[in-house]
Design a protein around this motif. Structure first.
Motif, mmCIF file in Angstrom:
data_model
loop_
_atom_site.group_PDB
_atom_site.id
_atom_site.type_symbol
_atom_site.label_atom_id
_atom_site.label_comp_id
_atom_site.label_asym_id
_atom_site.label_seq_id
_atom_site.Cartn_x
_atom_site.Cartn_y
_atom_site.Cartn_z
ATOM 1 N N SER A 1 -48.065 -31.803 13.037
ATOM 2 C CA SER A 1 -47.406 -33.122 13.014
ATOM 3 C C SER A 1 -48.437 -34.234 13.056
ATOM 4 C CB SER A 1 -46.452 -33.241 14.201
ATOM 5 O OG SER A 1 -45.431 -32.264 14.126
ATOM 6 N N ILE A 2 -49.448 -34.089 13.931
ATOM 7 C CA ILE A 2 -50.500 -35.120 14.036
ATOM 8 C C ILE A 2 -51.237 -35.251 12.713
ATOM 9 C CG2 ILE A 2 -52.674 -35.689 15.193
ATOM 10 C CD1 ILE A 2 -51.561 -34.459 17.729
ATOM 11 N N LYS A 3 -51.533 -34.094 12.060
ATOM 12 C CA LYS A 3 -52.240 -34.122 10.781
ATOM 13 C C LYS A 3 -51.413 -34.843 9.719
ATOM 14 C CE LYS A 3 -55.601 -32.717 8.049
ATOM 15 N NZ LYS A 3 -56.971 -33.240 8.187
ATOM 16 N N LYS A 4 -50.097 -34.714 9.807
ATOM 17 C CA LYS A 4 -49.213 -35.371 8.842
ATOM 18 C C LYS A 4 -49.191 -36.879 9.068
ATOM 19 C CE LYS A 4 -44.476 -35.061 7.084
ATOM 20 N NZ LYS A 4 -43.139 -34.437 7.261
ATOM 21 N N TRP A 5 -49.230 -37.301 10.328
ATOM 22 C CA TRP A 5 -49.193 -38.731 10.634
ATOM 23 C C TRP A 5 -50.528 -39.420 10.330
ATOM 24 C CZ3 TRP A 5 -47.120 -37.485 16.188
ATOM 25 C CH2 TRP A 5 -45.826 -36.962 16.081
ATOM 26 N N PHE A 6 -51.651 -38.660 10.495
ATOM 27 C CA PHE A 6 -52.985 -39.252 10.284
ATOM 28 C C PHE A 6 -53.836 -38.234 9.499
ATOM 29 C CE2 PHE A 6 -57.248 -40.699 11.168
ATOM 30 C CZ PHE A 6 -57.133 -42.074 11.298
ATOM 31 N N PRO A 7 -53.697 -38.217 8.167
ATOM 32 C CA PRO A 7 -54.334 -37.170 7.346
ATOM 33 C C PRO A 7 -55.760 -37.519 6.902
ATOM 34 C CG PRO A 7 -52.894 -38.475 5.984
ATOM 35 C CD PRO A 7 -52.815 -39.089 7.353
ATOM 36 N N HIS A 8 -56.564 -38.090 7.785
ATOM 37 C CA HIS A 8 -57.905 -38.535 7.397
ATOM 38 C C HIS A 8 -58.967 -37.758 8.181
ATOM 39 C CE1 HIS A 8 -55.849 -41.825 5.411
ATOM 40 N NE2 HIS A 8 -55.285 -42.180 6.568
ATOM 41 N N SER A 9 -60.098 -37.479 7.526
ATOM 42 C CA SER A 9 -61.220 -36.837 8.211
ATOM 43 C C SER A 9 -62.140 -37.913 8.787
ATOM 44 C CB SER A 9 -62.003 -35.955 7.240
ATOM 45 O OG SER A 9 -62.424 -36.719 6.123
ATOM 46 N N LYS A 10 -63.084 -37.483 9.581
ATOM 47 C CA LYS A 10 -63.975 -38.431 10.250
ATOM 48 C C LYS A 10 -64.810 -39.190 9.222
ATOM 49 C CE LYS A 10 -67.442 -38.721 13.901
ATOM 50 N NZ LYS A 10 -68.263 -37.961 14.867
ATOM 51 N N PRO A 11 -64.852 -40.529 9.293
ATOM 52 C CA PRO A 11 -65.620 -41.305 8.307
ATOM 53 C C PRO A 11 -67.119 -41.237 8.579
ATOM 54 C CG PRO A 11 -64.695 -42.775 9.944
ATOM 55 C CD PRO A 11 -64.184 -41.408 10.285
ATOM 56 N N LEU A 12 -67.906 -41.539 7.536
ATOM 57 C CA LEU A 12 -69.357 -41.583 7.702
ATOM 58 C C LEU A 12 -69.761 -42.846 8.449
ATOM 59 C CD1 LEU A 12 -70.504 -40.522 4.108
ATOM 60 C CD2 LEU A 12 -70.411 -39.089 6.155
ATOM 61 N N LYS A 13 -70.833 -42.714 9.233
ATOM 62 C CA LYS A 13 -71.390 -43.892 9.874
ATOM 63 C C LYS A 13 -72.285 -44.617 8.887
ATOM 64 C CE LYS A 13 -71.174 -41.992 14.537
ATOM 65 N NZ LYS A 13 -71.928 -41.615 15.745
ATOM 66 N N ILE A 14 -72.662 -45.834 9.197
ATOM 67 C CA ILE A 14 -73.428 -46.657 8.262
ATOM 68 C C ILE A 14 -74.763 -45.994 7.893
ATOM 69 C CG2 ILE A 14 -74.461 -48.047 10.117
ATOM 70 C CD1 ILE A 14 -73.433 -49.241 6.567
ATOM 71 N N GLU A 15 -75.408 -45.315 8.886
ATOM 72 C CA GLU A 15 -76.680 -44.635 8.603
ATOM 73 C C GLU A 15 -76.466 -43.483 7.620
ATOM 74 O OE1 GLU A 15 -75.431 -45.050 11.612
ATOM 75 O OE2 GLU A 15 -76.687 -46.647 12.467
ATOM 76 N N GLU A 16 -75.358 -42.757 7.802
ATOM 77 C CA GLU A 16 -75.057 -41.638 6.907
ATOM 78 C C GLU A 16 -74.716 -42.128 5.511
ATOM 79 O OE1 GLU A 16 -73.195 -38.498 10.163
ATOM 80 O OE2 GLU A 16 -71.907 -40.061 9.312
ATOM 81 N N VAL A 17 -74.039 -43.272 5.433
ATOM 82 C CA VAL A 17 -73.708 -43.859 4.128
ATOM 83 C C VAL A 17 -74.977 -44.225 3.378
ATOM 84 C CG1 VAL A 17 -72.636 -45.840 2.966
ATOM 85 C CG2 VAL A 17 -71.444 -44.696 4.854
ATOM 86 N N LYS A 18 -75.925 -44.841 4.092
ATOM 87 C CA LYS A 18 -77.188 -45.233 3.456
ATOM 88 C C LYS A 18 -77.964 -44.008 2.966
ATOM 89 C CE LYS A 18 -77.869 -49.582 6.000
ATOM 90 N NZ LYS A 18 -78.701 -50.290 7.004
#
Length: 648
Positions: free
Chosen positions: A101-118
């Motif tokens: 149920s939680i996965k259905k309400w919030f189906p997003h994985s952990k976002p990258l941090k700014i250092e990882e994006v760079k």
């Protein structure tokens, strides 16, 4: 009792109401966070597009704008991470809610941090640069390839008519072609460099760039990339060459041309395959596989002797330690596939570079079939000559043969007659100096045929084999004219001493040995057919026949691989009674003898065909109380029949 029931009912009612309230609150809050997260992500995507557009035209104004956009992007990335952190805290509190149920309400994985994006952006930029450069180099390589083909055609045309003018032109064309070949080599070297510097660019990526016809250089550049075994030929003198010999004037092609001059005397017996360097396998404890204990393959050394993998040493890496594992018993070539998966290698010792207790490894073993595969060539399931292999080896160009994939080595044996049949020539010193009537020169030949070369374990480290081999043999002795004839026939040794022809066979009935000891012992049985020239009653000459049979024990020991000692003790009978029915001579007897033979041999390293021998043989009569004997002291050497091309 009524009061207790009322209290319990009230308790469960409150619990249910609270649980329902918690469910409603968790769902509501998580869904709100999901909406907030999607809004931030949408804003971030818009900023990413705006940044890409701004980068297309660089001015002072656009640089200022770019700086602002990058700050905004950072703010949205931080907001995404903050929202995800809030979601994580809600998830930890709402433990009664099903995970689905939680996965259905919030189906997003952990976002990258700014250092990882760079860091990701840097990799993508480098990948784009690599793609651009590799495409340019491949195009350049193809251009040089086409130019080389055209130049080759031009050279072949000029070769058709040779004059002083065309000869000069031919030299110019060849020089131009050689310059093109040099450019091809330089371009290929650059491609190799980019392949190393750009690990993010894979073979699959490059295949995607070329939807239709793939560049020819890819087959060479990414050889073994798809984890297929690379095949090498293992020739004498430790020559390892790749099976890819399609180039012009390559070292591989020269070696194959050299082999072809030997009139196809090389026989491909089978293939040995070893794992890729660093490939991981599981240890065993007894027969149980230890899925949590894994080692990395480093190298394997093998001694092939008398039809089996007699001595196997495998070096592996485990938790930073280099460990050596060895076999207790040999595995026959003839049934390797069946026995390898039942045969383990056991811990021997570790490299002395760390203070680690040996007891940590003593119970560990390695499955032989994990680190060594042997597949015989169809039609050639035979036994090779004795051979020592240290694998992996670098090929003739100095390249690691199992760096990127498992490596297969083709075992090729020379099958000249003198490799199969051992021929020796002996000179008897006692006969040479007139001390006895032995033959001046004795020629011998034998060939070993394996019957059941299957070792069995005895105690912990010992091995034995039953009916291992049969060895047909023959000898011819040359006498001086007046000394090769027996005139006084009787129950004596002279009939045996002056045999001029012997043909027979020896059977290795039982052999026992230890792989780490230099001594071997076997029980043998022998039978042979003998001819002796005899003067009969009418002064004529007859060839008297005898059937010899017997057995004994044979001991062999080596000081070095090319220097050793053999001792043989046997009891034999020579039957003249049943094999000379038409003779005018009375031959109603058998001659029993005890034979002692001691031999020392030597040959230069890696050249057993130049072996020399010194041999002392005694024959003692055992038919009664007569003390009768004769002796042979011989010096011998191996020799070959016929001629062939000599390998330089």
């Amino acid at each position: 009792m009524k009061t207790l029931s009322t209290c319990l009912a009230l308790f469960f009612y409150v619990l249910c109401i609270n649980g329902q309230t918690q469910t409603i609150n968790c769902e509501s809050e998580i869904k709100k966070l999901n909406t907030t997260y999607e809004n931030y992500r949408k804003k971030l995507e818009e900023k990413e597009k705006e940044i890409d557009e701004t980068k297309k035209s660089i001015t002072q104004e656009s640089l200022d704008k770019l700086s602002t956009l990058i700050k905004d992007r950072k703010a949205y990335i931080d907001s995404l991470n903050l929202t995800y952190a809030k979601f994580t805290s809600y998830k930890n509190v709402c433990t009664s809610i099903p995970a689905g149920s939680i996965k259905k309400w919030f189906p997003h994985s952990k976002p990258l941090k700014i250092e990882e994006v760079k860091e990701t952006e840097k990799k993508e930029e480098k990948k784009k640069d690599c793609e651009s450069e590799i495409k340019k180099l491949i195009k350049t390589f193809e251009g040089y390839e086409k130019a080389k083909e055209e130049k080759e055609k031009e050279i072949n045309e000029v070769k058709k008519v040779i004059t002083s003018e065309t000869f000069t032109k031919l030299g110019i064309l060849k020089e131009e072609r050689n310059n093109i070949i040099k450019s091809l080599g330089e371009t290929y070297s650059k491609l190799e460099t980019y392949k190393i510097d750009c690990p993010s660019v894979t073979l699959e990526n490059i295949k995607e760039w070329y939807k239709e016809e793939k560049p020819s250089v890819l087959a060479v550049l990414f050889k073994g990339e798809e984890n297929e075994p690379v095949t090498y030929s293992y020739f004498n003198e430790n020559i390892i060459i790749s099976e890819d010999i399609n180039g012009n004037d390559t070292k591989e092609k020269k070696i194959f041309n050299q082999v072809l001059k030997q009139v196809n005397q090389e026989t491909h017996l089978g293939n040995i395959t070893i794992p890729k360097e660093g490939q991981e396998f599981c240890f065993y404890k007894g027969s149980e596989r230890q899925n949590t204990l894994k080692y990395k393959f480093k190298k394997i050394d093998i001694e092939v002797r008398d039809g089996s993998f007699a001595d196997i040493q495998v070096l592996v890496e485990y938790e930073g330690n280099l460990l050596l594992f060895e076999n207790y018993k040999g595995v026959s070539f003839l049934n390797y596939a069946n026995w390898a998966k039942k045969n383990n290698l056991f811990y021997s010792q570790k490299q002395p570079n760390k203070n680690v207790d040996d007891s940590d490894f003593k119970k560990l073993s390695i499955r032989l079939s994990d680190v060594l595969m042997y597949k015989y060539k169809i039609g050639n399931n035979y036994i090779p000559h004795d051979l020592t292999l240290e694998l992996p080896k670098d090929d003739i160009n100095g390249n690691k043969t199992n760096l990127t994939a498992p490596a297969t080595y083709q075992i090729k044996e020379e099958t000249y007659l003198d490799k199969i049949v051992e021929l020796r020539a002996y000179t008897d010193f006692l006969a040479l100096f007139g001390e006895s009537d032995n033959g001046l020169v004795q020629l011998e030949g034998n060939a070993k045929f394996y019957v059941f070369p299957f070792s069995r374990q005895i105690l912990k480290y010992g091995q034995f084999e039953l009916l291992k081999s049969i060895t047909p043999y023959g000898s011819y002795s040359k006498f001086e004219e007046d000394k090769g004839l027996v005139s006084n026939v009787g129950d004596n040794l002279e009939l045996i001493e002056k045999r001029f022809l012997t043909l027979g066979t020896e059977v290795n009935l039982f052999e026992i040995y230890h792989k780490n000891y230099p001594v071997r012992a076997n029980l043998y049985g022998a039978m042979d057919y003998n001819l002796t020239r005899v003067e009969n009653d009418t002064q004529g000459v007859e060839n008297i026949k005898a059937f010899g049979y017997g057995g004994g024990v044979n001991l062999s020991s080596k000081r070095f691989n090319n220097f050793g000692f053999n001792y043989k003790l046997g009891l034999h009978w020579f039957d003249y009674k049943n094999y000379n029915g038409s003779s005018t001579i009375d031959l109603d007897f058998r001659v029993p003898i005890m034979k002692n033979q001691a031999e020392v041999f030597y040959h230069p390293n890696k050249n057993p065909n130049q072996a020399i021998f010194a041999r002392l043989v005694t024959y003692n009569y055992k038919g009664g109380e007569r003390d009768e004997a004769f002796y042979q002291f011989q010096f011998g050497y191996k020799f070959s029949i016929g001629s062939r091309t000599v390998k330089k």
